[in-house]
Design a protein around this motif. Structure first.
Motif, PDB file in Angstrom:
ATOM      1  N   LYS A   1     -41.104  23.677  38.596  1.00  0.00           N
ATOM      2  CA  LYS A   1     -40.814  23.192  39.955  1.00  0.00           C
ATOM      3  C   LYS A   1     -42.055  22.616  40.629  1.00  0.00           C
ATOM      4  N   VAL A   2     -42.728  21.737  39.868  1.00  0.00           N
ATOM      5  CA  VAL A   2     -43.887  21.015  40.381  1.00  0.00           C
ATOM      6  C   VAL A   2     -43.722  19.545  40.018  1.00  0.00           C
ATOM      7  N   SER A   3     -44.626  18.714  40.536  1.00  0.00           N
ATOM      8  CA  SER A   3     -44.550  17.289  40.211  1.00  0.00           C
ATOM      9  C   SER A   3     -45.150  17.033  38.831  1.00  0.00           C
ATOM     10  N   ARG A   4     -44.815  15.870  38.262  1.00  0.00           N
ATOM     11  CA  ARG A   4     -45.383  15.479  36.970  1.00  0.00           C
ATOM     12  C   ARG A   4     -46.886  15.299  37.096  1.00  0.00           C
ATOM     13  N   LYS A   5     -47.325  14.843  38.247  1.00  0.00           N
ATOM     14  CA  LYS A   5     -48.753  14.644  38.487  1.00  0.00           C
ATOM     15  C   LYS A   5     -49.504  15.973  38.369  1.00  0.00           C
ATOM     16  N   THR A   6     -48.903  17.051  38.854  1.00  0.00           N
ATOM     17  CA  THR A   6     -49.508  18.380  38.753  1.00  0.00           C
ATOM     18  C   THR A   6     -49.597  18.808  37.296  1.00  0.00           C
ATOM     19  N   VAL A   7     -48.564  18.539  36.518  1.00  0.00           N
ATOM     20  CA  VAL A   7     -48.562  18.896  35.094  1.00  0.00           C
ATOM     21  C   VAL A   7     -49.652  18.115  34.360  1.00  0.00           C
ATOM     22  N   TYR A   8     -49.795  16.840  34.708  1.00  0.00           N
ATOM     23  CA  TYR A   8     -50.872  16.053  34.096  1.00  0.00           C
ATOM     24  C   TYR A   8     -52.243  16.629  34.470  1.00  0.00           C
ATOM     25  N   ALA A   9     -52.385  17.107  35.688  1.00  0.00           N
ATOM     26  CA  ALA A   9     -53.652  17.725  36.117  1.00  0.00           C
ATOM     27  C   ALA A   9     -53.907  18.996  35.305  1.00  0.00           C
ATOM     28  N   TRP A  10     -52.877  19.815  35.089  1.00  0.00           N
ATOM     29  CA  TRP A  10     -53.037  21.022  34.260  1.00  0.00           C
ATOM     30  C   TRP A  10     -53.473  20.640  32.860  1.00  0.00           C
ATOM     31  N   ARG A  11     -52.822  19.611  32.300  1.00  0.00           N
ATOM     32  CA  ARG A  11     -53.152  19.174  30.945  1.00  0.00           C
ATOM     33  C   ARG A  11     -54.614  18.737  30.850  1.00  0.00           C
ATOM     34  N   LYS A  12     -55.080  18.024  31.864  1.00  0.00           N
ATOM     35  CA  LYS A  12     -56.461  17.553  31.882  1.00  0.00           C
ATOM     36  C   LYS A  12     -57.427  18.742  31.965  1.00  0.00           C
ATOM     37  N   GLN A  13     -57.112  19.734  32.796  1.00  0.00           N
ATOM     38  CA  GLN A  13     -57.962  20.927  32.935  1.00  0.00           C
ATOM     39  C   GLN A  13     -57.982  21.729  31.635  1.00  0.00           C
ATOM     40  N   VAL A  14     -56.833  21.850  30.996  1.00  0.00           N
ATOM     41  CA  VAL A  14     -56.748  22.584  29.729  1.00  0.00           C
ATOM     42  C   VAL A  14     -57.580  21.874  28.673  1.00  0.00           C
ATOM     43  N   ALA A  15     -57.460  20.560  28.601  1.00  0.00           N
ATOM     44  CA  ALA A  15     -58.222  19.799  27.610  1.00  0.00           C
ATOM     45  C   ALA A  15     -59.720  19.968  27.835  1.00  0.00           C
ATOM     46  N   LYS A  16     -60.126  19.967  29.078  1.00  0.00           N
ATOM     47  CA  LYS A  16     -61.547  20.111  29.393  1.00  0.00           C
ATOM     48  C   LYS A  16     -62.066  21.499  29.004  1.00  0.00           C
ATOM     49  N   LYS A  17     -61.287  22.534  29.314  1.00  0.00           N
ATOM     50  CA  LYS A  17     -61.715  23.908  29.017  1.00  0.00           C
ATOM     51  C   LYS A  17     -61.697  24.219  27.523  1.00  0.00           C
ATOM     52  N   LEU A  18     -60.867  23.514  26.781  1.00  0.00           N
ATOM     53  CA  LEU A  18     -60.694  23.849  25.363  1.00  0.00           C
ATOM     54  C   LEU A  18     -61.396  22.865  24.420  1.00  0.00           C
ATOM     55  N   GLU A  19     -62.313  22.063  24.939  1.00  0.00           N
ATOM     56  CA  GLU A  19     -63.009  21.099  24.087  1.00  0.00           C
ATOM     57  C   GLU A  19     -63.734  21.761  22.919  1.00  0.00           C
ATOM     58  N   HIS A  20     -64.379  22.906  23.169  1.00  0.00           N
ATOM     59  CA  HIS A  20     -65.138  23.556  22.089  1.00  0.00           C
ATOM     60  C   HIS A  20     -64.239  24.136  20.999  1.00  0.00           C
ATOM     61  N   TYR A  21     -62.934  24.307  21.269  1.00  0.00           N
ATOM     62  CA  TYR A  21     -62.017  24.801  20.249  1.00  0.00           C
ATOM     63  C   TYR A  21     -61.627  23.694  19.249  1.00  0.00           C
ATOM     64  N   GLN A  22     -61.805  22.448  19.625  1.00  0.00           N
ATOM     65  CA  GLN A  22     -61.459  21.343  18.723  1.00  0.00           C
ATOM     66  C   GLN A  22     -62.298  21.374  17.462  1.00  0.00           C
ATOM     67  N   ASP A  23     -63.566  21.764  17.594  1.00  0.00           N
ATOM     68  CA  ASP A  23     -64.431  21.861  16.415  1.00  0.00           C
ATOM     69  C   ASP A  23     -63.927  22.911  15.445  1.00  0.00           C
ATOM     70  N   VAL A  24     -63.442  24.017  15.966  1.00  0.00           N
ATOM     71  CA  VAL A  24     -62.935  25.099  15.123  1.00  0.00           C
ATOM     72  C   VAL A  24     -61.677  24.644  14.392  1.00  0.00           C
ATOM     73  N   LEU A  25     -60.796  23.911  15.089  1.00  0.00           N
ATOM     74  CA  LEU A  25     -59.544  23.469  14.469  1.00  0.00           C
ATOM     75  C   LEU A  25     -59.757  22.415  13.390  1.00  0.00           C
ATOM     76  N   LYS A  26     -60.820  21.622  13.510  1.00  0.00           N
ATOM     77  CA  LYS A  26     -61.072  20.577  12.519  1.00  0.00           C
ATOM     78  C   LYS A  26     -61.546  21.141  11.191  1.00  0.00           C
ATOM     79  N   LYS A  27     -62.084  22.332  11.203  1.00  0.00           N
ATOM     80  CA  LYS A  27     -62.610  22.943   9.959  1.00  0.00           C
ATOM     81  C   LYS A  27     -61.550  23.342   9.029  1.00  0.00           C
TER      82      LYS A  27
END
Length: 181
Positions: free
Chosen positions: A155-181
């Motif tokens: 029950k939020v706007s799509r813009k809010t969901v995109y903001a969550w996605r952007k925040q999640v991507a920013k916080k989880l950048e260091h996990y990308q290295d682990v997944l690539k291994k």
């Protein structure tokens, strides 16, 4: 007829009639090393007391005493057989886990290990996110909802969901290295 086994008679009663319980257990072919042997003894004793309470004739008459032993034996034996049948039904409903990966239908056990590592990593990712970001990640990864569906669900706007996605991507950048291994 319902009689009560008085406490002062209890020890003598079991001394005289406990052999009925053990005889019924023996007839059911339950050995002393059976995992539930003590449970069967207790069930037998309970039914023995029930037989004493329900026996319709006077037990102080010698003729009826022998009739009681046959009556009690049948009652105990039937109760034990009922318990064995219950345990058998439960056993039949339970399914044992396979011993090897081949029995699981898994040709490559490393795939299972990789999935386990990915899910462990996923749950460790959740710990560094806010509650709303956790909801977004669970909705998008586990339930595989689109941005529009997540917006409707939360029950939020799509813009809010995109903001969550952007925040999640920013916080989880260091996990990308682990997944690539």
């Amino acid at each position: 007829m319902s009689r009560i086994l008085k406490q002062e008679m209890e020890q003598d009663f079991f001394y005289v009639h406990d052999s009925i319980v053990y005889g019924a257990i023996k007839k059911c072919r339950i050995s002393y090393n059976h995992a539930n042997f003590d449970d069967f003894v207790q069930i037998g004793r309970i039914k023995l007391v029930d037989a004493y309470r329900e026996f319709p004739k006077n037990l102080f008459n010698e003729d009826y005493f022998y009739q009681f032993t046959g009556y009690a034996f049948r009652k105990v034996y039937w109760a034990l057989m009922d318990q064995i049948r219950k345990e058998q039904r439960i056993f039949e409903r339970e399914e044992a886990l396979p011993e090897s990966y081949e029995e699981w239908g898994m040709i490559n056990p490393e795939v299972f290990d990789e999935d386990f590592v990915v899910w462990e990593l996923f749950y460790s990712m959740l710990n560094c996110l806010s509650e709303k970001e956790q909801h977004y990640l669970k909705d998008s990864v586990i339930e595989q909802l689109t941005v529009t569906e997540i917006a409707k669900k939360r029950k939020v706007s799509r813009k809010t969901v995109y903001a969550w996605r952007k925040q999640v991507a920013k916080k989880l950048e260091h996990y990308q290295d682990v997944l690539k291994k």
